[in-house]
Design a protein around this motif. Structure first.
Motif: not given
Length: 618
Positions: A74-93
């Protein structure tokens, strides 16, 4: 207590590897040890049924700690990975609303695709109200728009005063057109890459050179192929950008690996460990500082093994994949929604996907231990074996003028597609199982109405074009796609074929073969009519005709087939297709009498069912 434990261990004499193997061979009662217990992997090495301390003696990385070069642990002294998800939507709003919603539900990293009407100019609106000091932002866009997107993102980050804390990436992937469509990027990649670096220079946490080996994973590549090509891709960035005048440290700090995860649990866990180790050695060879040798990895669960039918089983696959990546120490992780292969994910499927990671972190506490597999005889040996085979793939690329040159000729795409063909064949023959698709299908499930073709990407770099000089590109057909087409054809047919189990004779064998046959024909979506058994062949055939059977499967024992099969075939007299379940010794004699159809574990299930469809769905 320690003294008592030592005394206890002294009471048992050591057992050598030879003694263990001798005991196993004896228990096999004559079966071949290698054929019965040694796993022959697609990755180019064998896996033994047991490992001992002696198997890891001499491995140079055993004594290293998490955070120490070459970072295998590992590259860190912890295992705190980030939870990622794709953003949905047809417009910026719409995208902003969705982003803020999923952040409230536990997401810490966003994947934002700038397609169609949503452009780099909309970034400030998309990111409105989002804390850029805490949330990782990852922009996916056409390579031709990457510099503009980077410049706009830098403005937004500066306006938020988050220059020092910001983490994120611009997914600059000029090779995507070659991989997806066999067409090269229309600009000078090195000069464009240099301009991109200048655009992000002021934000240390903004990575901009993408290694998207998830594309290989989703095309059915073997694990060592994905890793070997990923390393070669990363080395291509190092070579290309250092030749443009950048330092190796500067380039390495801007590279982000986006890798896939298959359901091969332990192998995937070992893949990421091996990848960190090999990447550290590669970057170090360029003269970079040890700290710059850390591999930054985002992992995403696989699309290759997602299925349309029995799609909730995708949750089991993605949970296994998520767990292996989390335990291996990746930096961020995206669990894809279980329904992604046939529709735009809804609130339910997105929530479940997020919560799969939340469960592993908050309830299973996988973030509390760094590299729990470290020291495992099995995992350490797998890590070394995968590293060895991936290094061969890497060197093959380097010996053939590098990653970009091989891509331009279509050679890497051809090799990955060859592996994909092999895996599709394994699925067709049930050497690779997809629960609910080629094994134990839900016979009565309908999927035609829920199936929707995914919209094509509107990104300018991904438009399919007709051009001279196009080379081979990756095939992204999922492993289940051919079986799904088979079942969809059945659903579209005016008449759903009925398969009748004519069970007779030996009780154990007829039940076992009826179950096998039901499972077999269920993969085509046929209606299955099972039975507890018949006293005579005529009784069984009469019942089959009464039920309107299109296929009659004789289920009995090998010894009884010599009598029952000719009798049933003659009694049926062409009123339905006749099948014998098994490969009895008398099979050639039965064929000589006109019996053509036999199903057993060695047949190609897909080809056989396609043959039945061709005759039954007229």
């Amino acid at each position: 207590m320690a003294k008592n434990n030592e005394t206890l261990f002294d009471a048992f004499s050591p057992v050598s590897t030879e003694e263990w193997k001798a005991k196993i061979v004896a228990d096999l009662k004559g079966a071949d040890f290698d054929k019965k217990l040694v796993w022959r992997t697609n990755e180019g090495f064998n896996v033994q049924p047991f490992y001992r301390k002696e198997d890891i003696e001499g491995l140079s990385t055993i004594g290293s700690l998490p955070g120490e070069f070459p970072y295998v642990r590992g590259t860190r002294d912890n295992n705190n990975w980030l939870i990622r998800q794709a953003v949905q939507g047809k417009t910026a709003k719409e995208m902003n609303d969705h982003a803020r919603h999923i952040i409230d539900k536990g997401v810490e990293a966003l994947g934002i695709s700038l397609n169609g009407d949503v452009t780099e100019a909309n970034l400030s609106e998309i990111l409105k109200g989002i804390d850029l000091k805490k949330i990782e932002i990852n922009i996916i866009c056409c390579p031709g728009k990457a510099v503009q997107a980077a410049a706009e993102l830098v403005k937004v980050v500066k306006a938020a005063g988050a220059e020092k804390e910001f983490r994120g990436s611009i997914d600059y992937n000029p090779f995507r057109r070659l991989l997806k469509h066999g067409l090269p990027f229309h600009k000078d990649v090195a000069k464009e890459g240099k301009a991109l670096y200048e655009a992000v220079r002021e934000i240390a946490g903004l990575r901009c050179y993408a290694v998207d080996s998830c594309l290989f994973n989703n095309s059915g590549a073997f694990i060592t192929q994905e890793l070997g090509y990923a390393l070669a891709w990363g080395a291509e960035w190092l070579t290309m950008m250092t030749e443009e005048g950048l330092k190796a440290d500067e380039v390495a700090a801007r590279i982000k690996f986006n890798m896939g995860i298959s359901s091969n649990y332990f192998m995937e866990l070992a893949k990421f460990r091996a990848g960190r180790m090999l990447w550290a050695e590669i970057v170090n060879a360029y003269g970079a500082d040890k700290n710059a040798c850390k591999m930054f990895v985002h992992a995403s669960t696989s699309m290759f093994n997602q299925t349309l039918y029995d799609s909730h089983v995708n949750l089991l696959r993605s949970m296994t994949e998520t767990m292996s990546a989390a335990l291996s120490g990746v930096d961020s992780l995206e669990t894809l929604p279980f329904d992604l292969c046939y529709k735009c994910p809804d609130e339910f499927s997105e929530r479940i996907a997020r919560n799969q990671q939340v469960l592993l972190r908050e309830e299973s506490h996988l973030d509390k231990v760094v590299d729990p597999a470290g020291g495992s005889y099995y995992i350490e040996t797998l890590t070394a074996s995968i590293a060895e085979q991936a290094w061969k793939v890497f060197n093959e690329v380097e010996d053939n003028d590098g990653f970009a040159a091989m891509l331009a000729k279509g050679e890497i795409q051809a090799k990955v597609n060859e592996s994909g063909v092999k895996r599709h064949l394994d699925v067709a023959r049930r050497k690779e199982n997809l629960l609910g698709t080629n094994q134990y299908p839900n016979f009565n499930e309908k999927a035609l109405e829920k199936f929707k073709e995914s919209e094509s990407c509107k990104c300018c770099c991904c438009k399919e074009e007709v051009a001279d000089g196009a080379v081979e590109y990756l095939n992204f057909d999922r492993a289940a796609s051919q079986f799904e087409q088979l079942r969809l054809d059945t659903e579209r047919a005016a008449h759903r074929p009925k398969v009748f189990m004519l069970t007779i004779g030996n009780l154990a064998m007829r039940l076992a073969r009826a179950q096998f046959s039901s499972n077999f024909f269920g993969c085509a979506g046929y209606e299955i009519i099972d039975n507890i058994g018949f006293q005579t062949v005529k009784e069984g055939v009469d019942a089959a005709i009464e039920k309107g059977a299109d296929v009659v499967v004789l289920c009995s024992s090998d010894d009884e087939y010599a009598q029952y099969a000719p009798e049933a075939y003659k009694e049926l007299n062409g009123r339905a297709m006749f099948v014998v379940a098994g490969a009895p010794a008398c099979m050639e004699d039965l064929k000589a009498q006109g019996i053509e159809n036999f199903i057993h574990v060695k047949v190609n299930v897909l080809d056989t069912l396609n043959g039945f469809n061709a005759k039954l769905l007229k």
